[in-house]
Design an enzyme around this catalytic site. Structure first.
Site, PDB file in Angstrom:
ATOM      1  N   HIS A 167     -16.728  46.773  32.826  1.00 17.92           N
ATOM      2  CA  HIS A 167     -16.989  45.612  33.221  1.00 17.92           C
ATOM      3  C   HIS A 167     -16.080  44.726  32.154  1.00 17.92           C
ATOM      4  O   HIS A 167     -17.074  43.290  31.981  1.00 17.92           O
ATOM      5  CB  HIS A 167     -18.746  46.052  32.630  1.00 17.92           C
ATOM      6  CG  HIS A 167     -19.671  46.401  33.484  1.00 17.92           C
ATOM      7  ND1 HIS A 167     -20.038  46.433  34.203  1.00 17.92           N
ATOM      8  CD2 HIS A 167     -19.284  47.681  33.582  1.00 17.92           C
ATOM      9  CE1 HIS A 167     -21.229  47.020  34.707  1.00 17.92           C
ATOM     10  NE2 HIS A 167     -20.555  47.887  33.991  1.00 17.92           N
TER      11      HIS A 167
ATOM     12  N   GLU B 218     -16.900  43.123  49.713  1.00 16.08           N
ATOM     13  CA  GLU B 218     -17.898  43.800  48.398  1.00 16.08           C
ATOM     14  C   GLU B 218     -18.864  42.646  48.512  1.00 16.08           C
ATOM     15  O   GLU B 218     -20.088  42.704  48.618  1.00 16.08           O
ATOM     16  CB  GLU B 218     -17.380  44.423  47.326  1.00 16.08           C
ATOM     17  CG  GLU B 218     -18.486  45.164  46.811  1.00 16.08           C
ATOM     18  CD  GLU B 218     -17.930  46.642  47.914  1.00 16.08           C
ATOM     19  OE1 GLU B 218     -17.002  47.108  47.697  1.00 16.08           O
ATOM     20  OE2 GLU B 218     -19.413  47.240  47.031  1.00 16.08           O
TER      21      GLU B 218
ATOM     22  N   GLY C 141     -19.920  57.693  46.031  1.00 16.56           N
ATOM     23  CA  GLY C 141     -21.168  57.804  44.766  1.00 16.56           C
ATOM     24  C   GLY C 141     -20.531  58.363  43.010  1.00 16.56           C
ATOM     25  O   GLY C 141     -21.769  59.245  42.623  1.00 16.56           O
ATOM     26  N   ALA C 142     -19.667  58.591  43.617  1.00 16.17           N
ATOM     27  CA  ALA C 142     -19.101  59.587  41.704  1.00 16.17           C
ATOM     28  C   ALA C 142     -18.467  58.282  40.880  1.00 16.17           C
ATOM     29  O   ALA C 142     -17.958  58.991  40.078  1.00 16.17           O
ATOM     30  CB  ALA C 142     -18.153  60.642  42.237  1.00 16.17           C
TER      31      ALA C 142
ATOM     32  N   LEU D 188     -15.736  56.569  41.490  1.00 20.82           N
ATOM     33  CA  LEU D 188     -13.908  56.756  41.774  1.00 20.82           C
ATOM     34  C   LEU D 188     -14.468  56.021  43.061  1.00 20.82           C
ATOM     35  O   LEU D 188     -12.536  56.049  43.348  1.00 20.82           O
ATOM     36  CB  LEU D 188     -13.931  57.829  42.120  1.00 20.82           C
ATOM     37  CG  LEU D 188     -13.911  59.333  40.677  1.00 20.82           C
ATOM     38  CD1 LEU D 188     -13.898  60.214  41.233  1.00 20.82           C
ATOM     39  CD2 LEU D 188     -13.410  58.212  39.877  1.00 20.82           C
TER      40      LEU D 188
ATOM     41  N   SER E  97     -14.471  55.295  46.063  1.00 19.37           N
ATOM     42  CA  SER E  97     -14.049  55.537  47.260  1.00 19.37           C
ATOM     43  C   SER E  97     -14.899  54.157  48.403  1.00 19.37           C
ATOM     44  O   SER E  97     -13.944  54.020  49.524  1.00 19.37           O
ATOM     45  CB  SER E  97     -15.365  56.251  48.003  1.00 19.37           C
ATOM     46  OG  SER E  97     -16.928  55.978  47.723  1.00 19.37           O
TER      47      SER E  97
ATOM     48  N   ASP F 204     -10.750  47.824  41.055  1.00 18.84           N
ATOM     49  CA  ASP F 204     -10.760  48.602  41.466  1.00 18.84           C
ATOM     50  C   ASP F 204      -9.968  48.668  43.001  1.00 18.84           C
ATOM     51  O   ASP F 204      -9.363  49.411  43.584  1.00 18.84           O
ATOM     52  CB  ASP F 204     -12.206  49.337  42.636  1.00 18.84           C
ATOM     53  CG  ASP F 204     -13.233  49.092  41.507  1.00 18.84           C
ATOM     54  OD1 ASP F 204     -12.734  48.983  40.245  1.00 18.84           O
ATOM     55  OD2 ASP F 204     -14.465  49.459  42.073  1.00 18.84           O
TER      56      ASP F 204
ATOM     57  N   TYR G  17     -25.531  46.792  37.545  1.00 17.79           N
ATOM     58  CA  TYR G  17     -24.543  45.836  38.381  1.00 17.79           C
ATOM     59  C   TYR G  17     -24.905  44.453  38.389  1.00 17.79           C
ATOM     60  O   TYR G  17     -24.146  43.510  37.807  1.00 17.79           O
ATOM     61  CB  TYR G  17     -23.503  46.414  39.621  1.00 17.79           C
ATOM     62  CG  TYR G  17     -22.346  45.824  38.864  1.00 17.79           C
ATOM     63  CD1 TYR G  17     -21.118  47.196  38.772  1.00 17.79           C
ATOM     64  CD2 TYR G  17     -21.610  44.577  39.315  1.00 17.79           C
ATOM     65  CE1 TYR G  17     -19.743  46.579  38.257  1.00 17.79           C
ATOM     66  CE2 TYR G  17     -20.256  44.440  39.571  1.00 17.79           C
ATOM     67  CZ  TYR G  17     -19.487  45.122  38.764  1.00 17.79           C
ATOM     68  OH  TYR G  17     -17.934  44.620  38.723  1.00 17.79           O
TER      69      TYR G  17
ATOM     70  N   ASP H 163     -13.646  43.668  34.136  1.00 14.76           N
ATOM     71  CA  ASP H 163     -12.624  42.428  35.316  1.00 14.76           C
ATOM     72  C   ASP H 163     -13.406  41.392  35.676  1.00 14.76           C
ATOM     73  O   ASP H 163     -12.518  40.214  35.988  1.00 14.76           O
ATOM     74  CB  ASP H 163     -12.061  43.826  36.184  1.00 14.76           C
ATOM     75  CG  ASP H 163     -13.486  43.512  37.221  1.00 14.76           C
ATOM     76  OD1 ASP H 163     -14.348  43.811  36.333  1.00 14.76           O
ATOM     77  OD2 ASP H 163     -13.276  44.728  38.126  1.00 14.76           O
TER      78      ASP H 163
HETATM   79  C1  GLA Z   1     -17.002  48.899  39.350  1.00 18.63           C
HETATM   80  C2  GLA Z   1     -16.578  47.432  39.745  1.00 18.63           C
HETATM   81  C3  GLA Z   1     -15.623  47.101  39.206  1.00 18.63           C
HETATM   82  C4  GLA Z   1     -15.678  46.826  37.928  1.00 18.63           C
HETATM   83  C5  GLA Z   1     -16.536  48.184  37.413  1.00 18.63           C
HETATM   84  C6  GLA Z   1     -16.872  48.030  35.861  1.00 18.63           C
HETATM   85  O1  GLA Z   1     -15.910  49.873  39.511  1.00 18.63           O
HETATM   86  O2  GLA Z   1     -16.318  47.728  41.292  1.00 18.63           O
HETATM   87  O3  GLA Z   1     -14.940  45.510  39.514  1.00 18.63           O
HETATM   88  O4  GLA Z   1     -16.284  46.256  37.127  1.00 18.63           O
HETATM   89  O5  GLA Z   1     -17.574  49.230  38.086  1.00 18.63           O
HETATM   90  O6  GLA Z   1     -15.453  48.507  34.284  1.00 18.63           O
END
Ligand code: GLA
Length: 386
Positions: A38, A166, A127-128, A130, A132, A178, A227, A40
């Site tokens: 959190h 997104e 949904g993990a 990572l 996707s 990501d 989020y 970025d």
């Molecule tokens: C998700 C968001 C990222 C980042 C992380 C938390 O993966 O897509 O941009 O903020 O949460 O670090």
């Protein structure tokens, strides 16, 4: 599944769905974040690596302006739309929003896109936490690159478009981590990203150190709303302090603040996490696993107590792994939070001990065992050749 196997699957499905052979095949990886959560969207630092789990697309350029897509991992669901019509939200097909959102961003950049047929598959767990979805968006951008449709677009720009898709089309106000690491990852390295300048610095993973991911099997519910709420709290804190982003806030400013206690804790997570992330890159570069382990433990505590994005099952999983490692390796929750995965960096010879402890001692609230996999830090998106 290996990338070769994913490619065979995508190509075979392409031939039977579209009656011709694909012209190219591309991949874009998922990611695991080692530290810097959190940070970025606060203009700060993150240290993720791309993993050897990816979205793979087989594709062929069309002569007209239609896009046809077959999603092999969504029970063969299909989507089809026209590049000359406004791109609408798909009905009841969440995966298609990522494809359409990305194409909309490419069009918004005044790029002359051709129509494309695509079959999509992949092995990034959904949904993990990572990424996707980021890997799907970056893969779609990479597919258009592969047919020469984006001559002056570099991987960073693909990542920025994926992020905008997104944010705007899908509705999650995520940062750039990501998408950028999916686009620009380097094999054997983590990527220290300055999310303000978008400068990246590849940090080699020390020899003999494994990256282990354990999925708590708590699916991340209501992620987007939690989020976006955390992001709003960070923005409120930045306004309170009169800084452009929390990246600019110092520990001293925080200490002398009149901010309400909850927002103050949110801001403190970001300020301390930024500092930890930069120190972690140095520790990793030096191969100092015990310094890295201490920083990962602090990061987890900060996400648990200040940012409040870990759930009890994830905390238990981190404790089980931390107990086995005893300071000889680090472990923390990874990703947006509210379920999902934990990541551990550990001496490769300790992997078996961690796996068996997790198997013996951890169950999700529904009684499920964690899924553990060891992954390799991998290269970012690109064509699958050969
Ligand atoms: C998700 C968001 C990222 C980042 C992380 C938390 O993966 O897509 O941009 O903020 O949460 O670090």
């Amino acid at each position: 599944m290996s990338q070769a196997a994913l490619r065979i699957r995508a190509e075979a499905a392409f031939a039977s769905a579209f009656g011709t052979t694909p012209q190219a095949c591309v991949q874009a990886p998922g990611r695991v974040n080692l530290i810097g959560e959190h940070t970025d969207y606060n203009g700060g630092f993150v240290l993720p690596c791309a993993i050897d789990r990816a979205t793979v697309i087989a594709l062929r350029r069309r002569r007209d302006r239609r896009v046809r897509v077959l999603a092999l991992d969504c029970e063969g669901a299909r989507d089809e739309f026209d590049l000359d019509q406004p791109i609408a939200h798909p009905q009841g097909q969440p995966w298609a929003a990522y494809v359409r959102g990305m194409v909309q961003q490419l069009l918004a950049s005044d790029l002359a896109l051709p129509g494309l047929d695509m079959t999509i598959t992949g092995d990034v767990p959904q949904g993990a936490g990572l990424s996707s979805s980021a890997s799907l968006q970056v893969a779609v951008g990479t597919a258009f690159r592969a047919v020469g449709a984006l001559p002056r677009v570099d991987p960073t720009q693909v990542a920025l478009m994926a992020q905008r898709a997104e944010n705007g089309f899908v509705g999650c106000r995520c940062g750039i981590m990501d998408q950028l690491v999916s686009a620009r990852g380097q094999a054997g390295h983590a990527l220290l990203i300055d999310c303000r300048s978008l400068d990246t610095c590849a940090v080699p993973l020390p020899h003999g150190v494994a990256v282990l991911i354990a999925h708590s099997m708590v699916r991340r519910g209501l992620v987007d709303s939690h989020y976006n709420e955390r992001r709003a709290a960070c923005e409120a804190a930045a306004r309170h302090f009169g800084v452009a982003a929390l990246r600019d806030l110092t520990a001293a400013q925080l200490a002398s603040s009149t901010l309400d206690p909850l927002t103050l804790r949110r801001a403190r997570h970001v300020v301390t996490e930024n500092d930890r992330t930069q120190r972690a890159a140095v520790a990793l570069e030096r191969g100092d696993l015990s310094a890295m382990a201490a920083l990962m433990a602090e990061s987890h505590a900060s996400m648990r107590d200040d940012f409040e994005i870990t759930v009890p099952a994830v905390n238990r999983l981190v404790n089980v792994i931390g107990h086995v490692l005893g300071g000889q390796g680090g472990c923390r929750m990874t990703g947006g939070g509210f379920g999902g995965c934990v990541v551990a960096l550990l001496p490769a010879e300790r992997v078996g001990a961690v796996e068996s402890a997790v198997h013996r001692l951890y169950r999700s609230p529904e009684g499920l065992a964690a899924k553990v996999f060891v992954c390799r830090a991998s290269a970012g998106a690109g064509p699958l050749n050969g």
